[in-house]
Write an enzyme that holds these catalytic residues in place. Structure first.
Site, short mmCIF file in Angstrom:
data_model
loop_
_atom_site.label_atom_id
_atom_site.label_comp_id
_atom_site.label_asym_id
_atom_site.label_seq_id
_atom_site.Cartn_x
_atom_site.Cartn_y
_atom_site.Cartn_z
N LYS A 59 10.34 -42.10 -56.21
CA LYS A 59 10.49 -40.77 -55.95
C LYS A 59 12.15 -40.49 -56.32
CE LYS A 59 11.57 -37.51 -51.92
NZ LYS A 59 11.30 -37.41 -50.46
N SER A 108 6.45 -28.92 -54.45
CA SER A 108 6.65 -27.52 -54.18
C SER A 108 7.16 -26.73 -55.41
CB SER A 108 7.65 -27.17 -53.04
OG SER A 108 8.85 -28.03 -53.57
N TYR A 148 -0.37 -28.49 -53.17
CA TYR A 148 -0.35 -27.46 -52.21
C TYR A 148 -1.58 -26.42 -52.88
CZ TYR A 148 4.12 -28.97 -50.85
OH TYR A 148 5.13 -29.92 -50.48
N ARG A 190 12.24 -27.53 -49.38
CA ARG A 190 13.17 -27.58 -48.37
C ARG A 190 13.47 -26.39 -47.81
NH1 ARG A 190 17.35 -31.09 -52.15
NH2 ARG A 190 16.01 -33.05 -52.29
N GLU A 240 11.13 -50.17 -58.40
CA GLU A 240 11.06 -49.52 -56.99
C GLU A 240 9.34 -49.77 -56.67
OE1 GLU A 240 13.07 -48.41 -55.06
OE2 GLU A 240 14.60 -47.66 -55.98
N CYS A 269 9.97 -39.70 -42.27
CA CYS A 269 11.34 -39.41 -42.99
C CYS A 269 12.21 -38.80 -41.90
CB CYS A 269 11.27 -38.54 -44.18
SG CYS A 269 12.91 -38.48 -44.98
N LYS A 324 6.54 -39.16 -57.58
CA LYS A 324 6.97 -37.76 -57.11
C LYS A 324 8.20 -37.53 -57.89
CE LYS A 324 8.27 -35.58 -53.32
NZ LYS A 324 8.89 -35.45 -51.80
N CYS A 365 14.88 -36.41 -42.61
CA CYS A 365 15.45 -35.19 -42.94
C CYS A 365 15.21 -33.94 -42.36
CB CYS A 365 15.46 -35.11 -44.57
SG CYS A 365 13.78 -34.90 -45.23
N CYS A 418 18.06 -37.95 -45.24
CA CYS A 418 16.86 -38.61 -44.93
C CYS A 418 17.30 -40.02 -44.27
CB CYS A 418 16.03 -39.05 -46.23
SG CYS A 418 15.62 -37.58 -47.23
#
Ligand code: PBG
Length: 316
Positions: free
Chosen positions: A175, A254, A293, A185, A213, A100, A228, A102, A110
């Site tokens: 996404k 996250s 995570y 972020r 998609e 990506c 996601k 970003c 992005c």
């Protein structure tokens, strides 16, 4: 008799690699997760592998950001260096990279910006360059997360042209433009400096659009498709599982992680049990792979005899 069981084998653990030396800085909003320099990351990767987690996903925090994210395809960029270091020290660990712009652009979007807008087609070229540079560094699989249209095809074409036929693509296919990405972020230092990502990521209100998609990405050559976020998108995971015969990954993002960590810190929930329930339900919905995570914490519970897969306290 349980229908769904978890294993450390189901997990992919995200790692954040930063520039500099001897750095291991905890991410404030994501306790237990770190920004780490290349020299530290291989050691961490070894720990991940020793827990039975087969794969990591790398994100880079470069020293220099510019309008066109040129650090993304620098052969000596942080991610490229981390791939080599991990492959050298932990050859058995499967290394995936997030592809990506970003994290590498000064504006945090992005794709590249022209006349105040993210431009789809010129971005494809850069993403393809980034994927090829990861391949040259020895990555096992690439995972484009930008949500530009046509990027899976562009990346497949570029990889094949360079002889990397065997490198698969896991696309962030469905996404959503989610507010659950906030802590990430901070971790990746990739907050957009103006506007938001709604012109390229999906509207959380749309369900049928996800199938469209995903279909595009598979047609363009995606080997694994991802949904996601995960927790509030279980219906999407289930729809994608039913409609397509490729492996489905789900990204337990996250914000989903931070909510649990924060409530646990306040003593309001039982962290381990909530974590295991979330992961089990993501798998029950149809995910073959879970990017999370929680991977290390969950693997520790799963590896512990006697096995208490719900995260409850084991009794002798
Ligand atoms: C990069 C990217 C993002 C995440 C993964 N890849 C952030 C975003 O799209 O804003 C989010 C991961 C997370 O929240 O854990 N495009």
């Amino acid at each position: 008799m349980r229908e769904t069981s978890l294993s450390p084998d189901d997990f992919i653990y995200p790692l954040f690699v930063t520039f500099g030396k001897n750095i291991r800085k905890e991410i404030k909003s994501m306790p237990g997760c770190y920004q780490e320099s290349v020299d530290k990351i291989a050691k961490h990767a070894k720990e991940v592998y020793s827990l039975g987690i087969p794969a990591v996903l790398l994100f880079g925090i470069p020293e220099h950001k510019d309008e066109i994210g040129s650090s993304a395809y620098d052969p000596h960029g942080v991610v490229q260096k981390a791939i080599r270091a991990i492959k050298d020290k932990v050859p058995g660990l499967y290394v995936i990279t997030d592809v990506c712009m970003c994290e590498y652009t000064s504006h945090g979007h992005c794709g590249i910006i022209q006349k105040g807008d993210v431009k789809n087609d010129p971005t494809l070229e850069l993403l393809a360059k980034e994927a090829v540079s990861h391949a040259k560094a020895g990555v096992d699989m690439v995972a484009p997360s930008d949500m530009m249209d046509g990027r899976v095809g562009a990346i497949r074409f570029a990889l094949d042209k360079e002889g990397f036929y065997e490198i698969p693509i896991m696309s962030y296919a469905a996404k959503y433009a989610s507010s659950f990405y906030g802590p990430f972020r901070e971790a990746a230092e990739s907050t957009p400096q103006f506007g938001d990502r709604r012109s390229y990521q999906m509207d959380p209100a749309n369900r049928r659009e996800a199938l469209k998609e995903v279909a595009f990405d598979i047609e363009e050559g995606a080997d694994i498709v991802m949904v996601k976020p995960a927790m509030t998108y279980l219906d999407i995971i289930s729809d994608v599982r039913d409609a397509f015969d490729v492996p489905v990954a789900a990204y337990n993002v996250s914000g989903e992680y931070s909510l649990v960590k924060a409530a646990a810190k306040l003593g309001w929930i039982d962290e381990n049990r909530v974590m295991m329930e979330i992961l089990t339900c993501i798998k029950r919905a149809g995910a073959d792979l879970i990017l999370t995570y929680f991977a290390k914490d969950a693997a520790k519970i799963l590896n512990e005899p006697p096995r208490r897969r719900d995260g409850g306290v084991s009794k002798k």
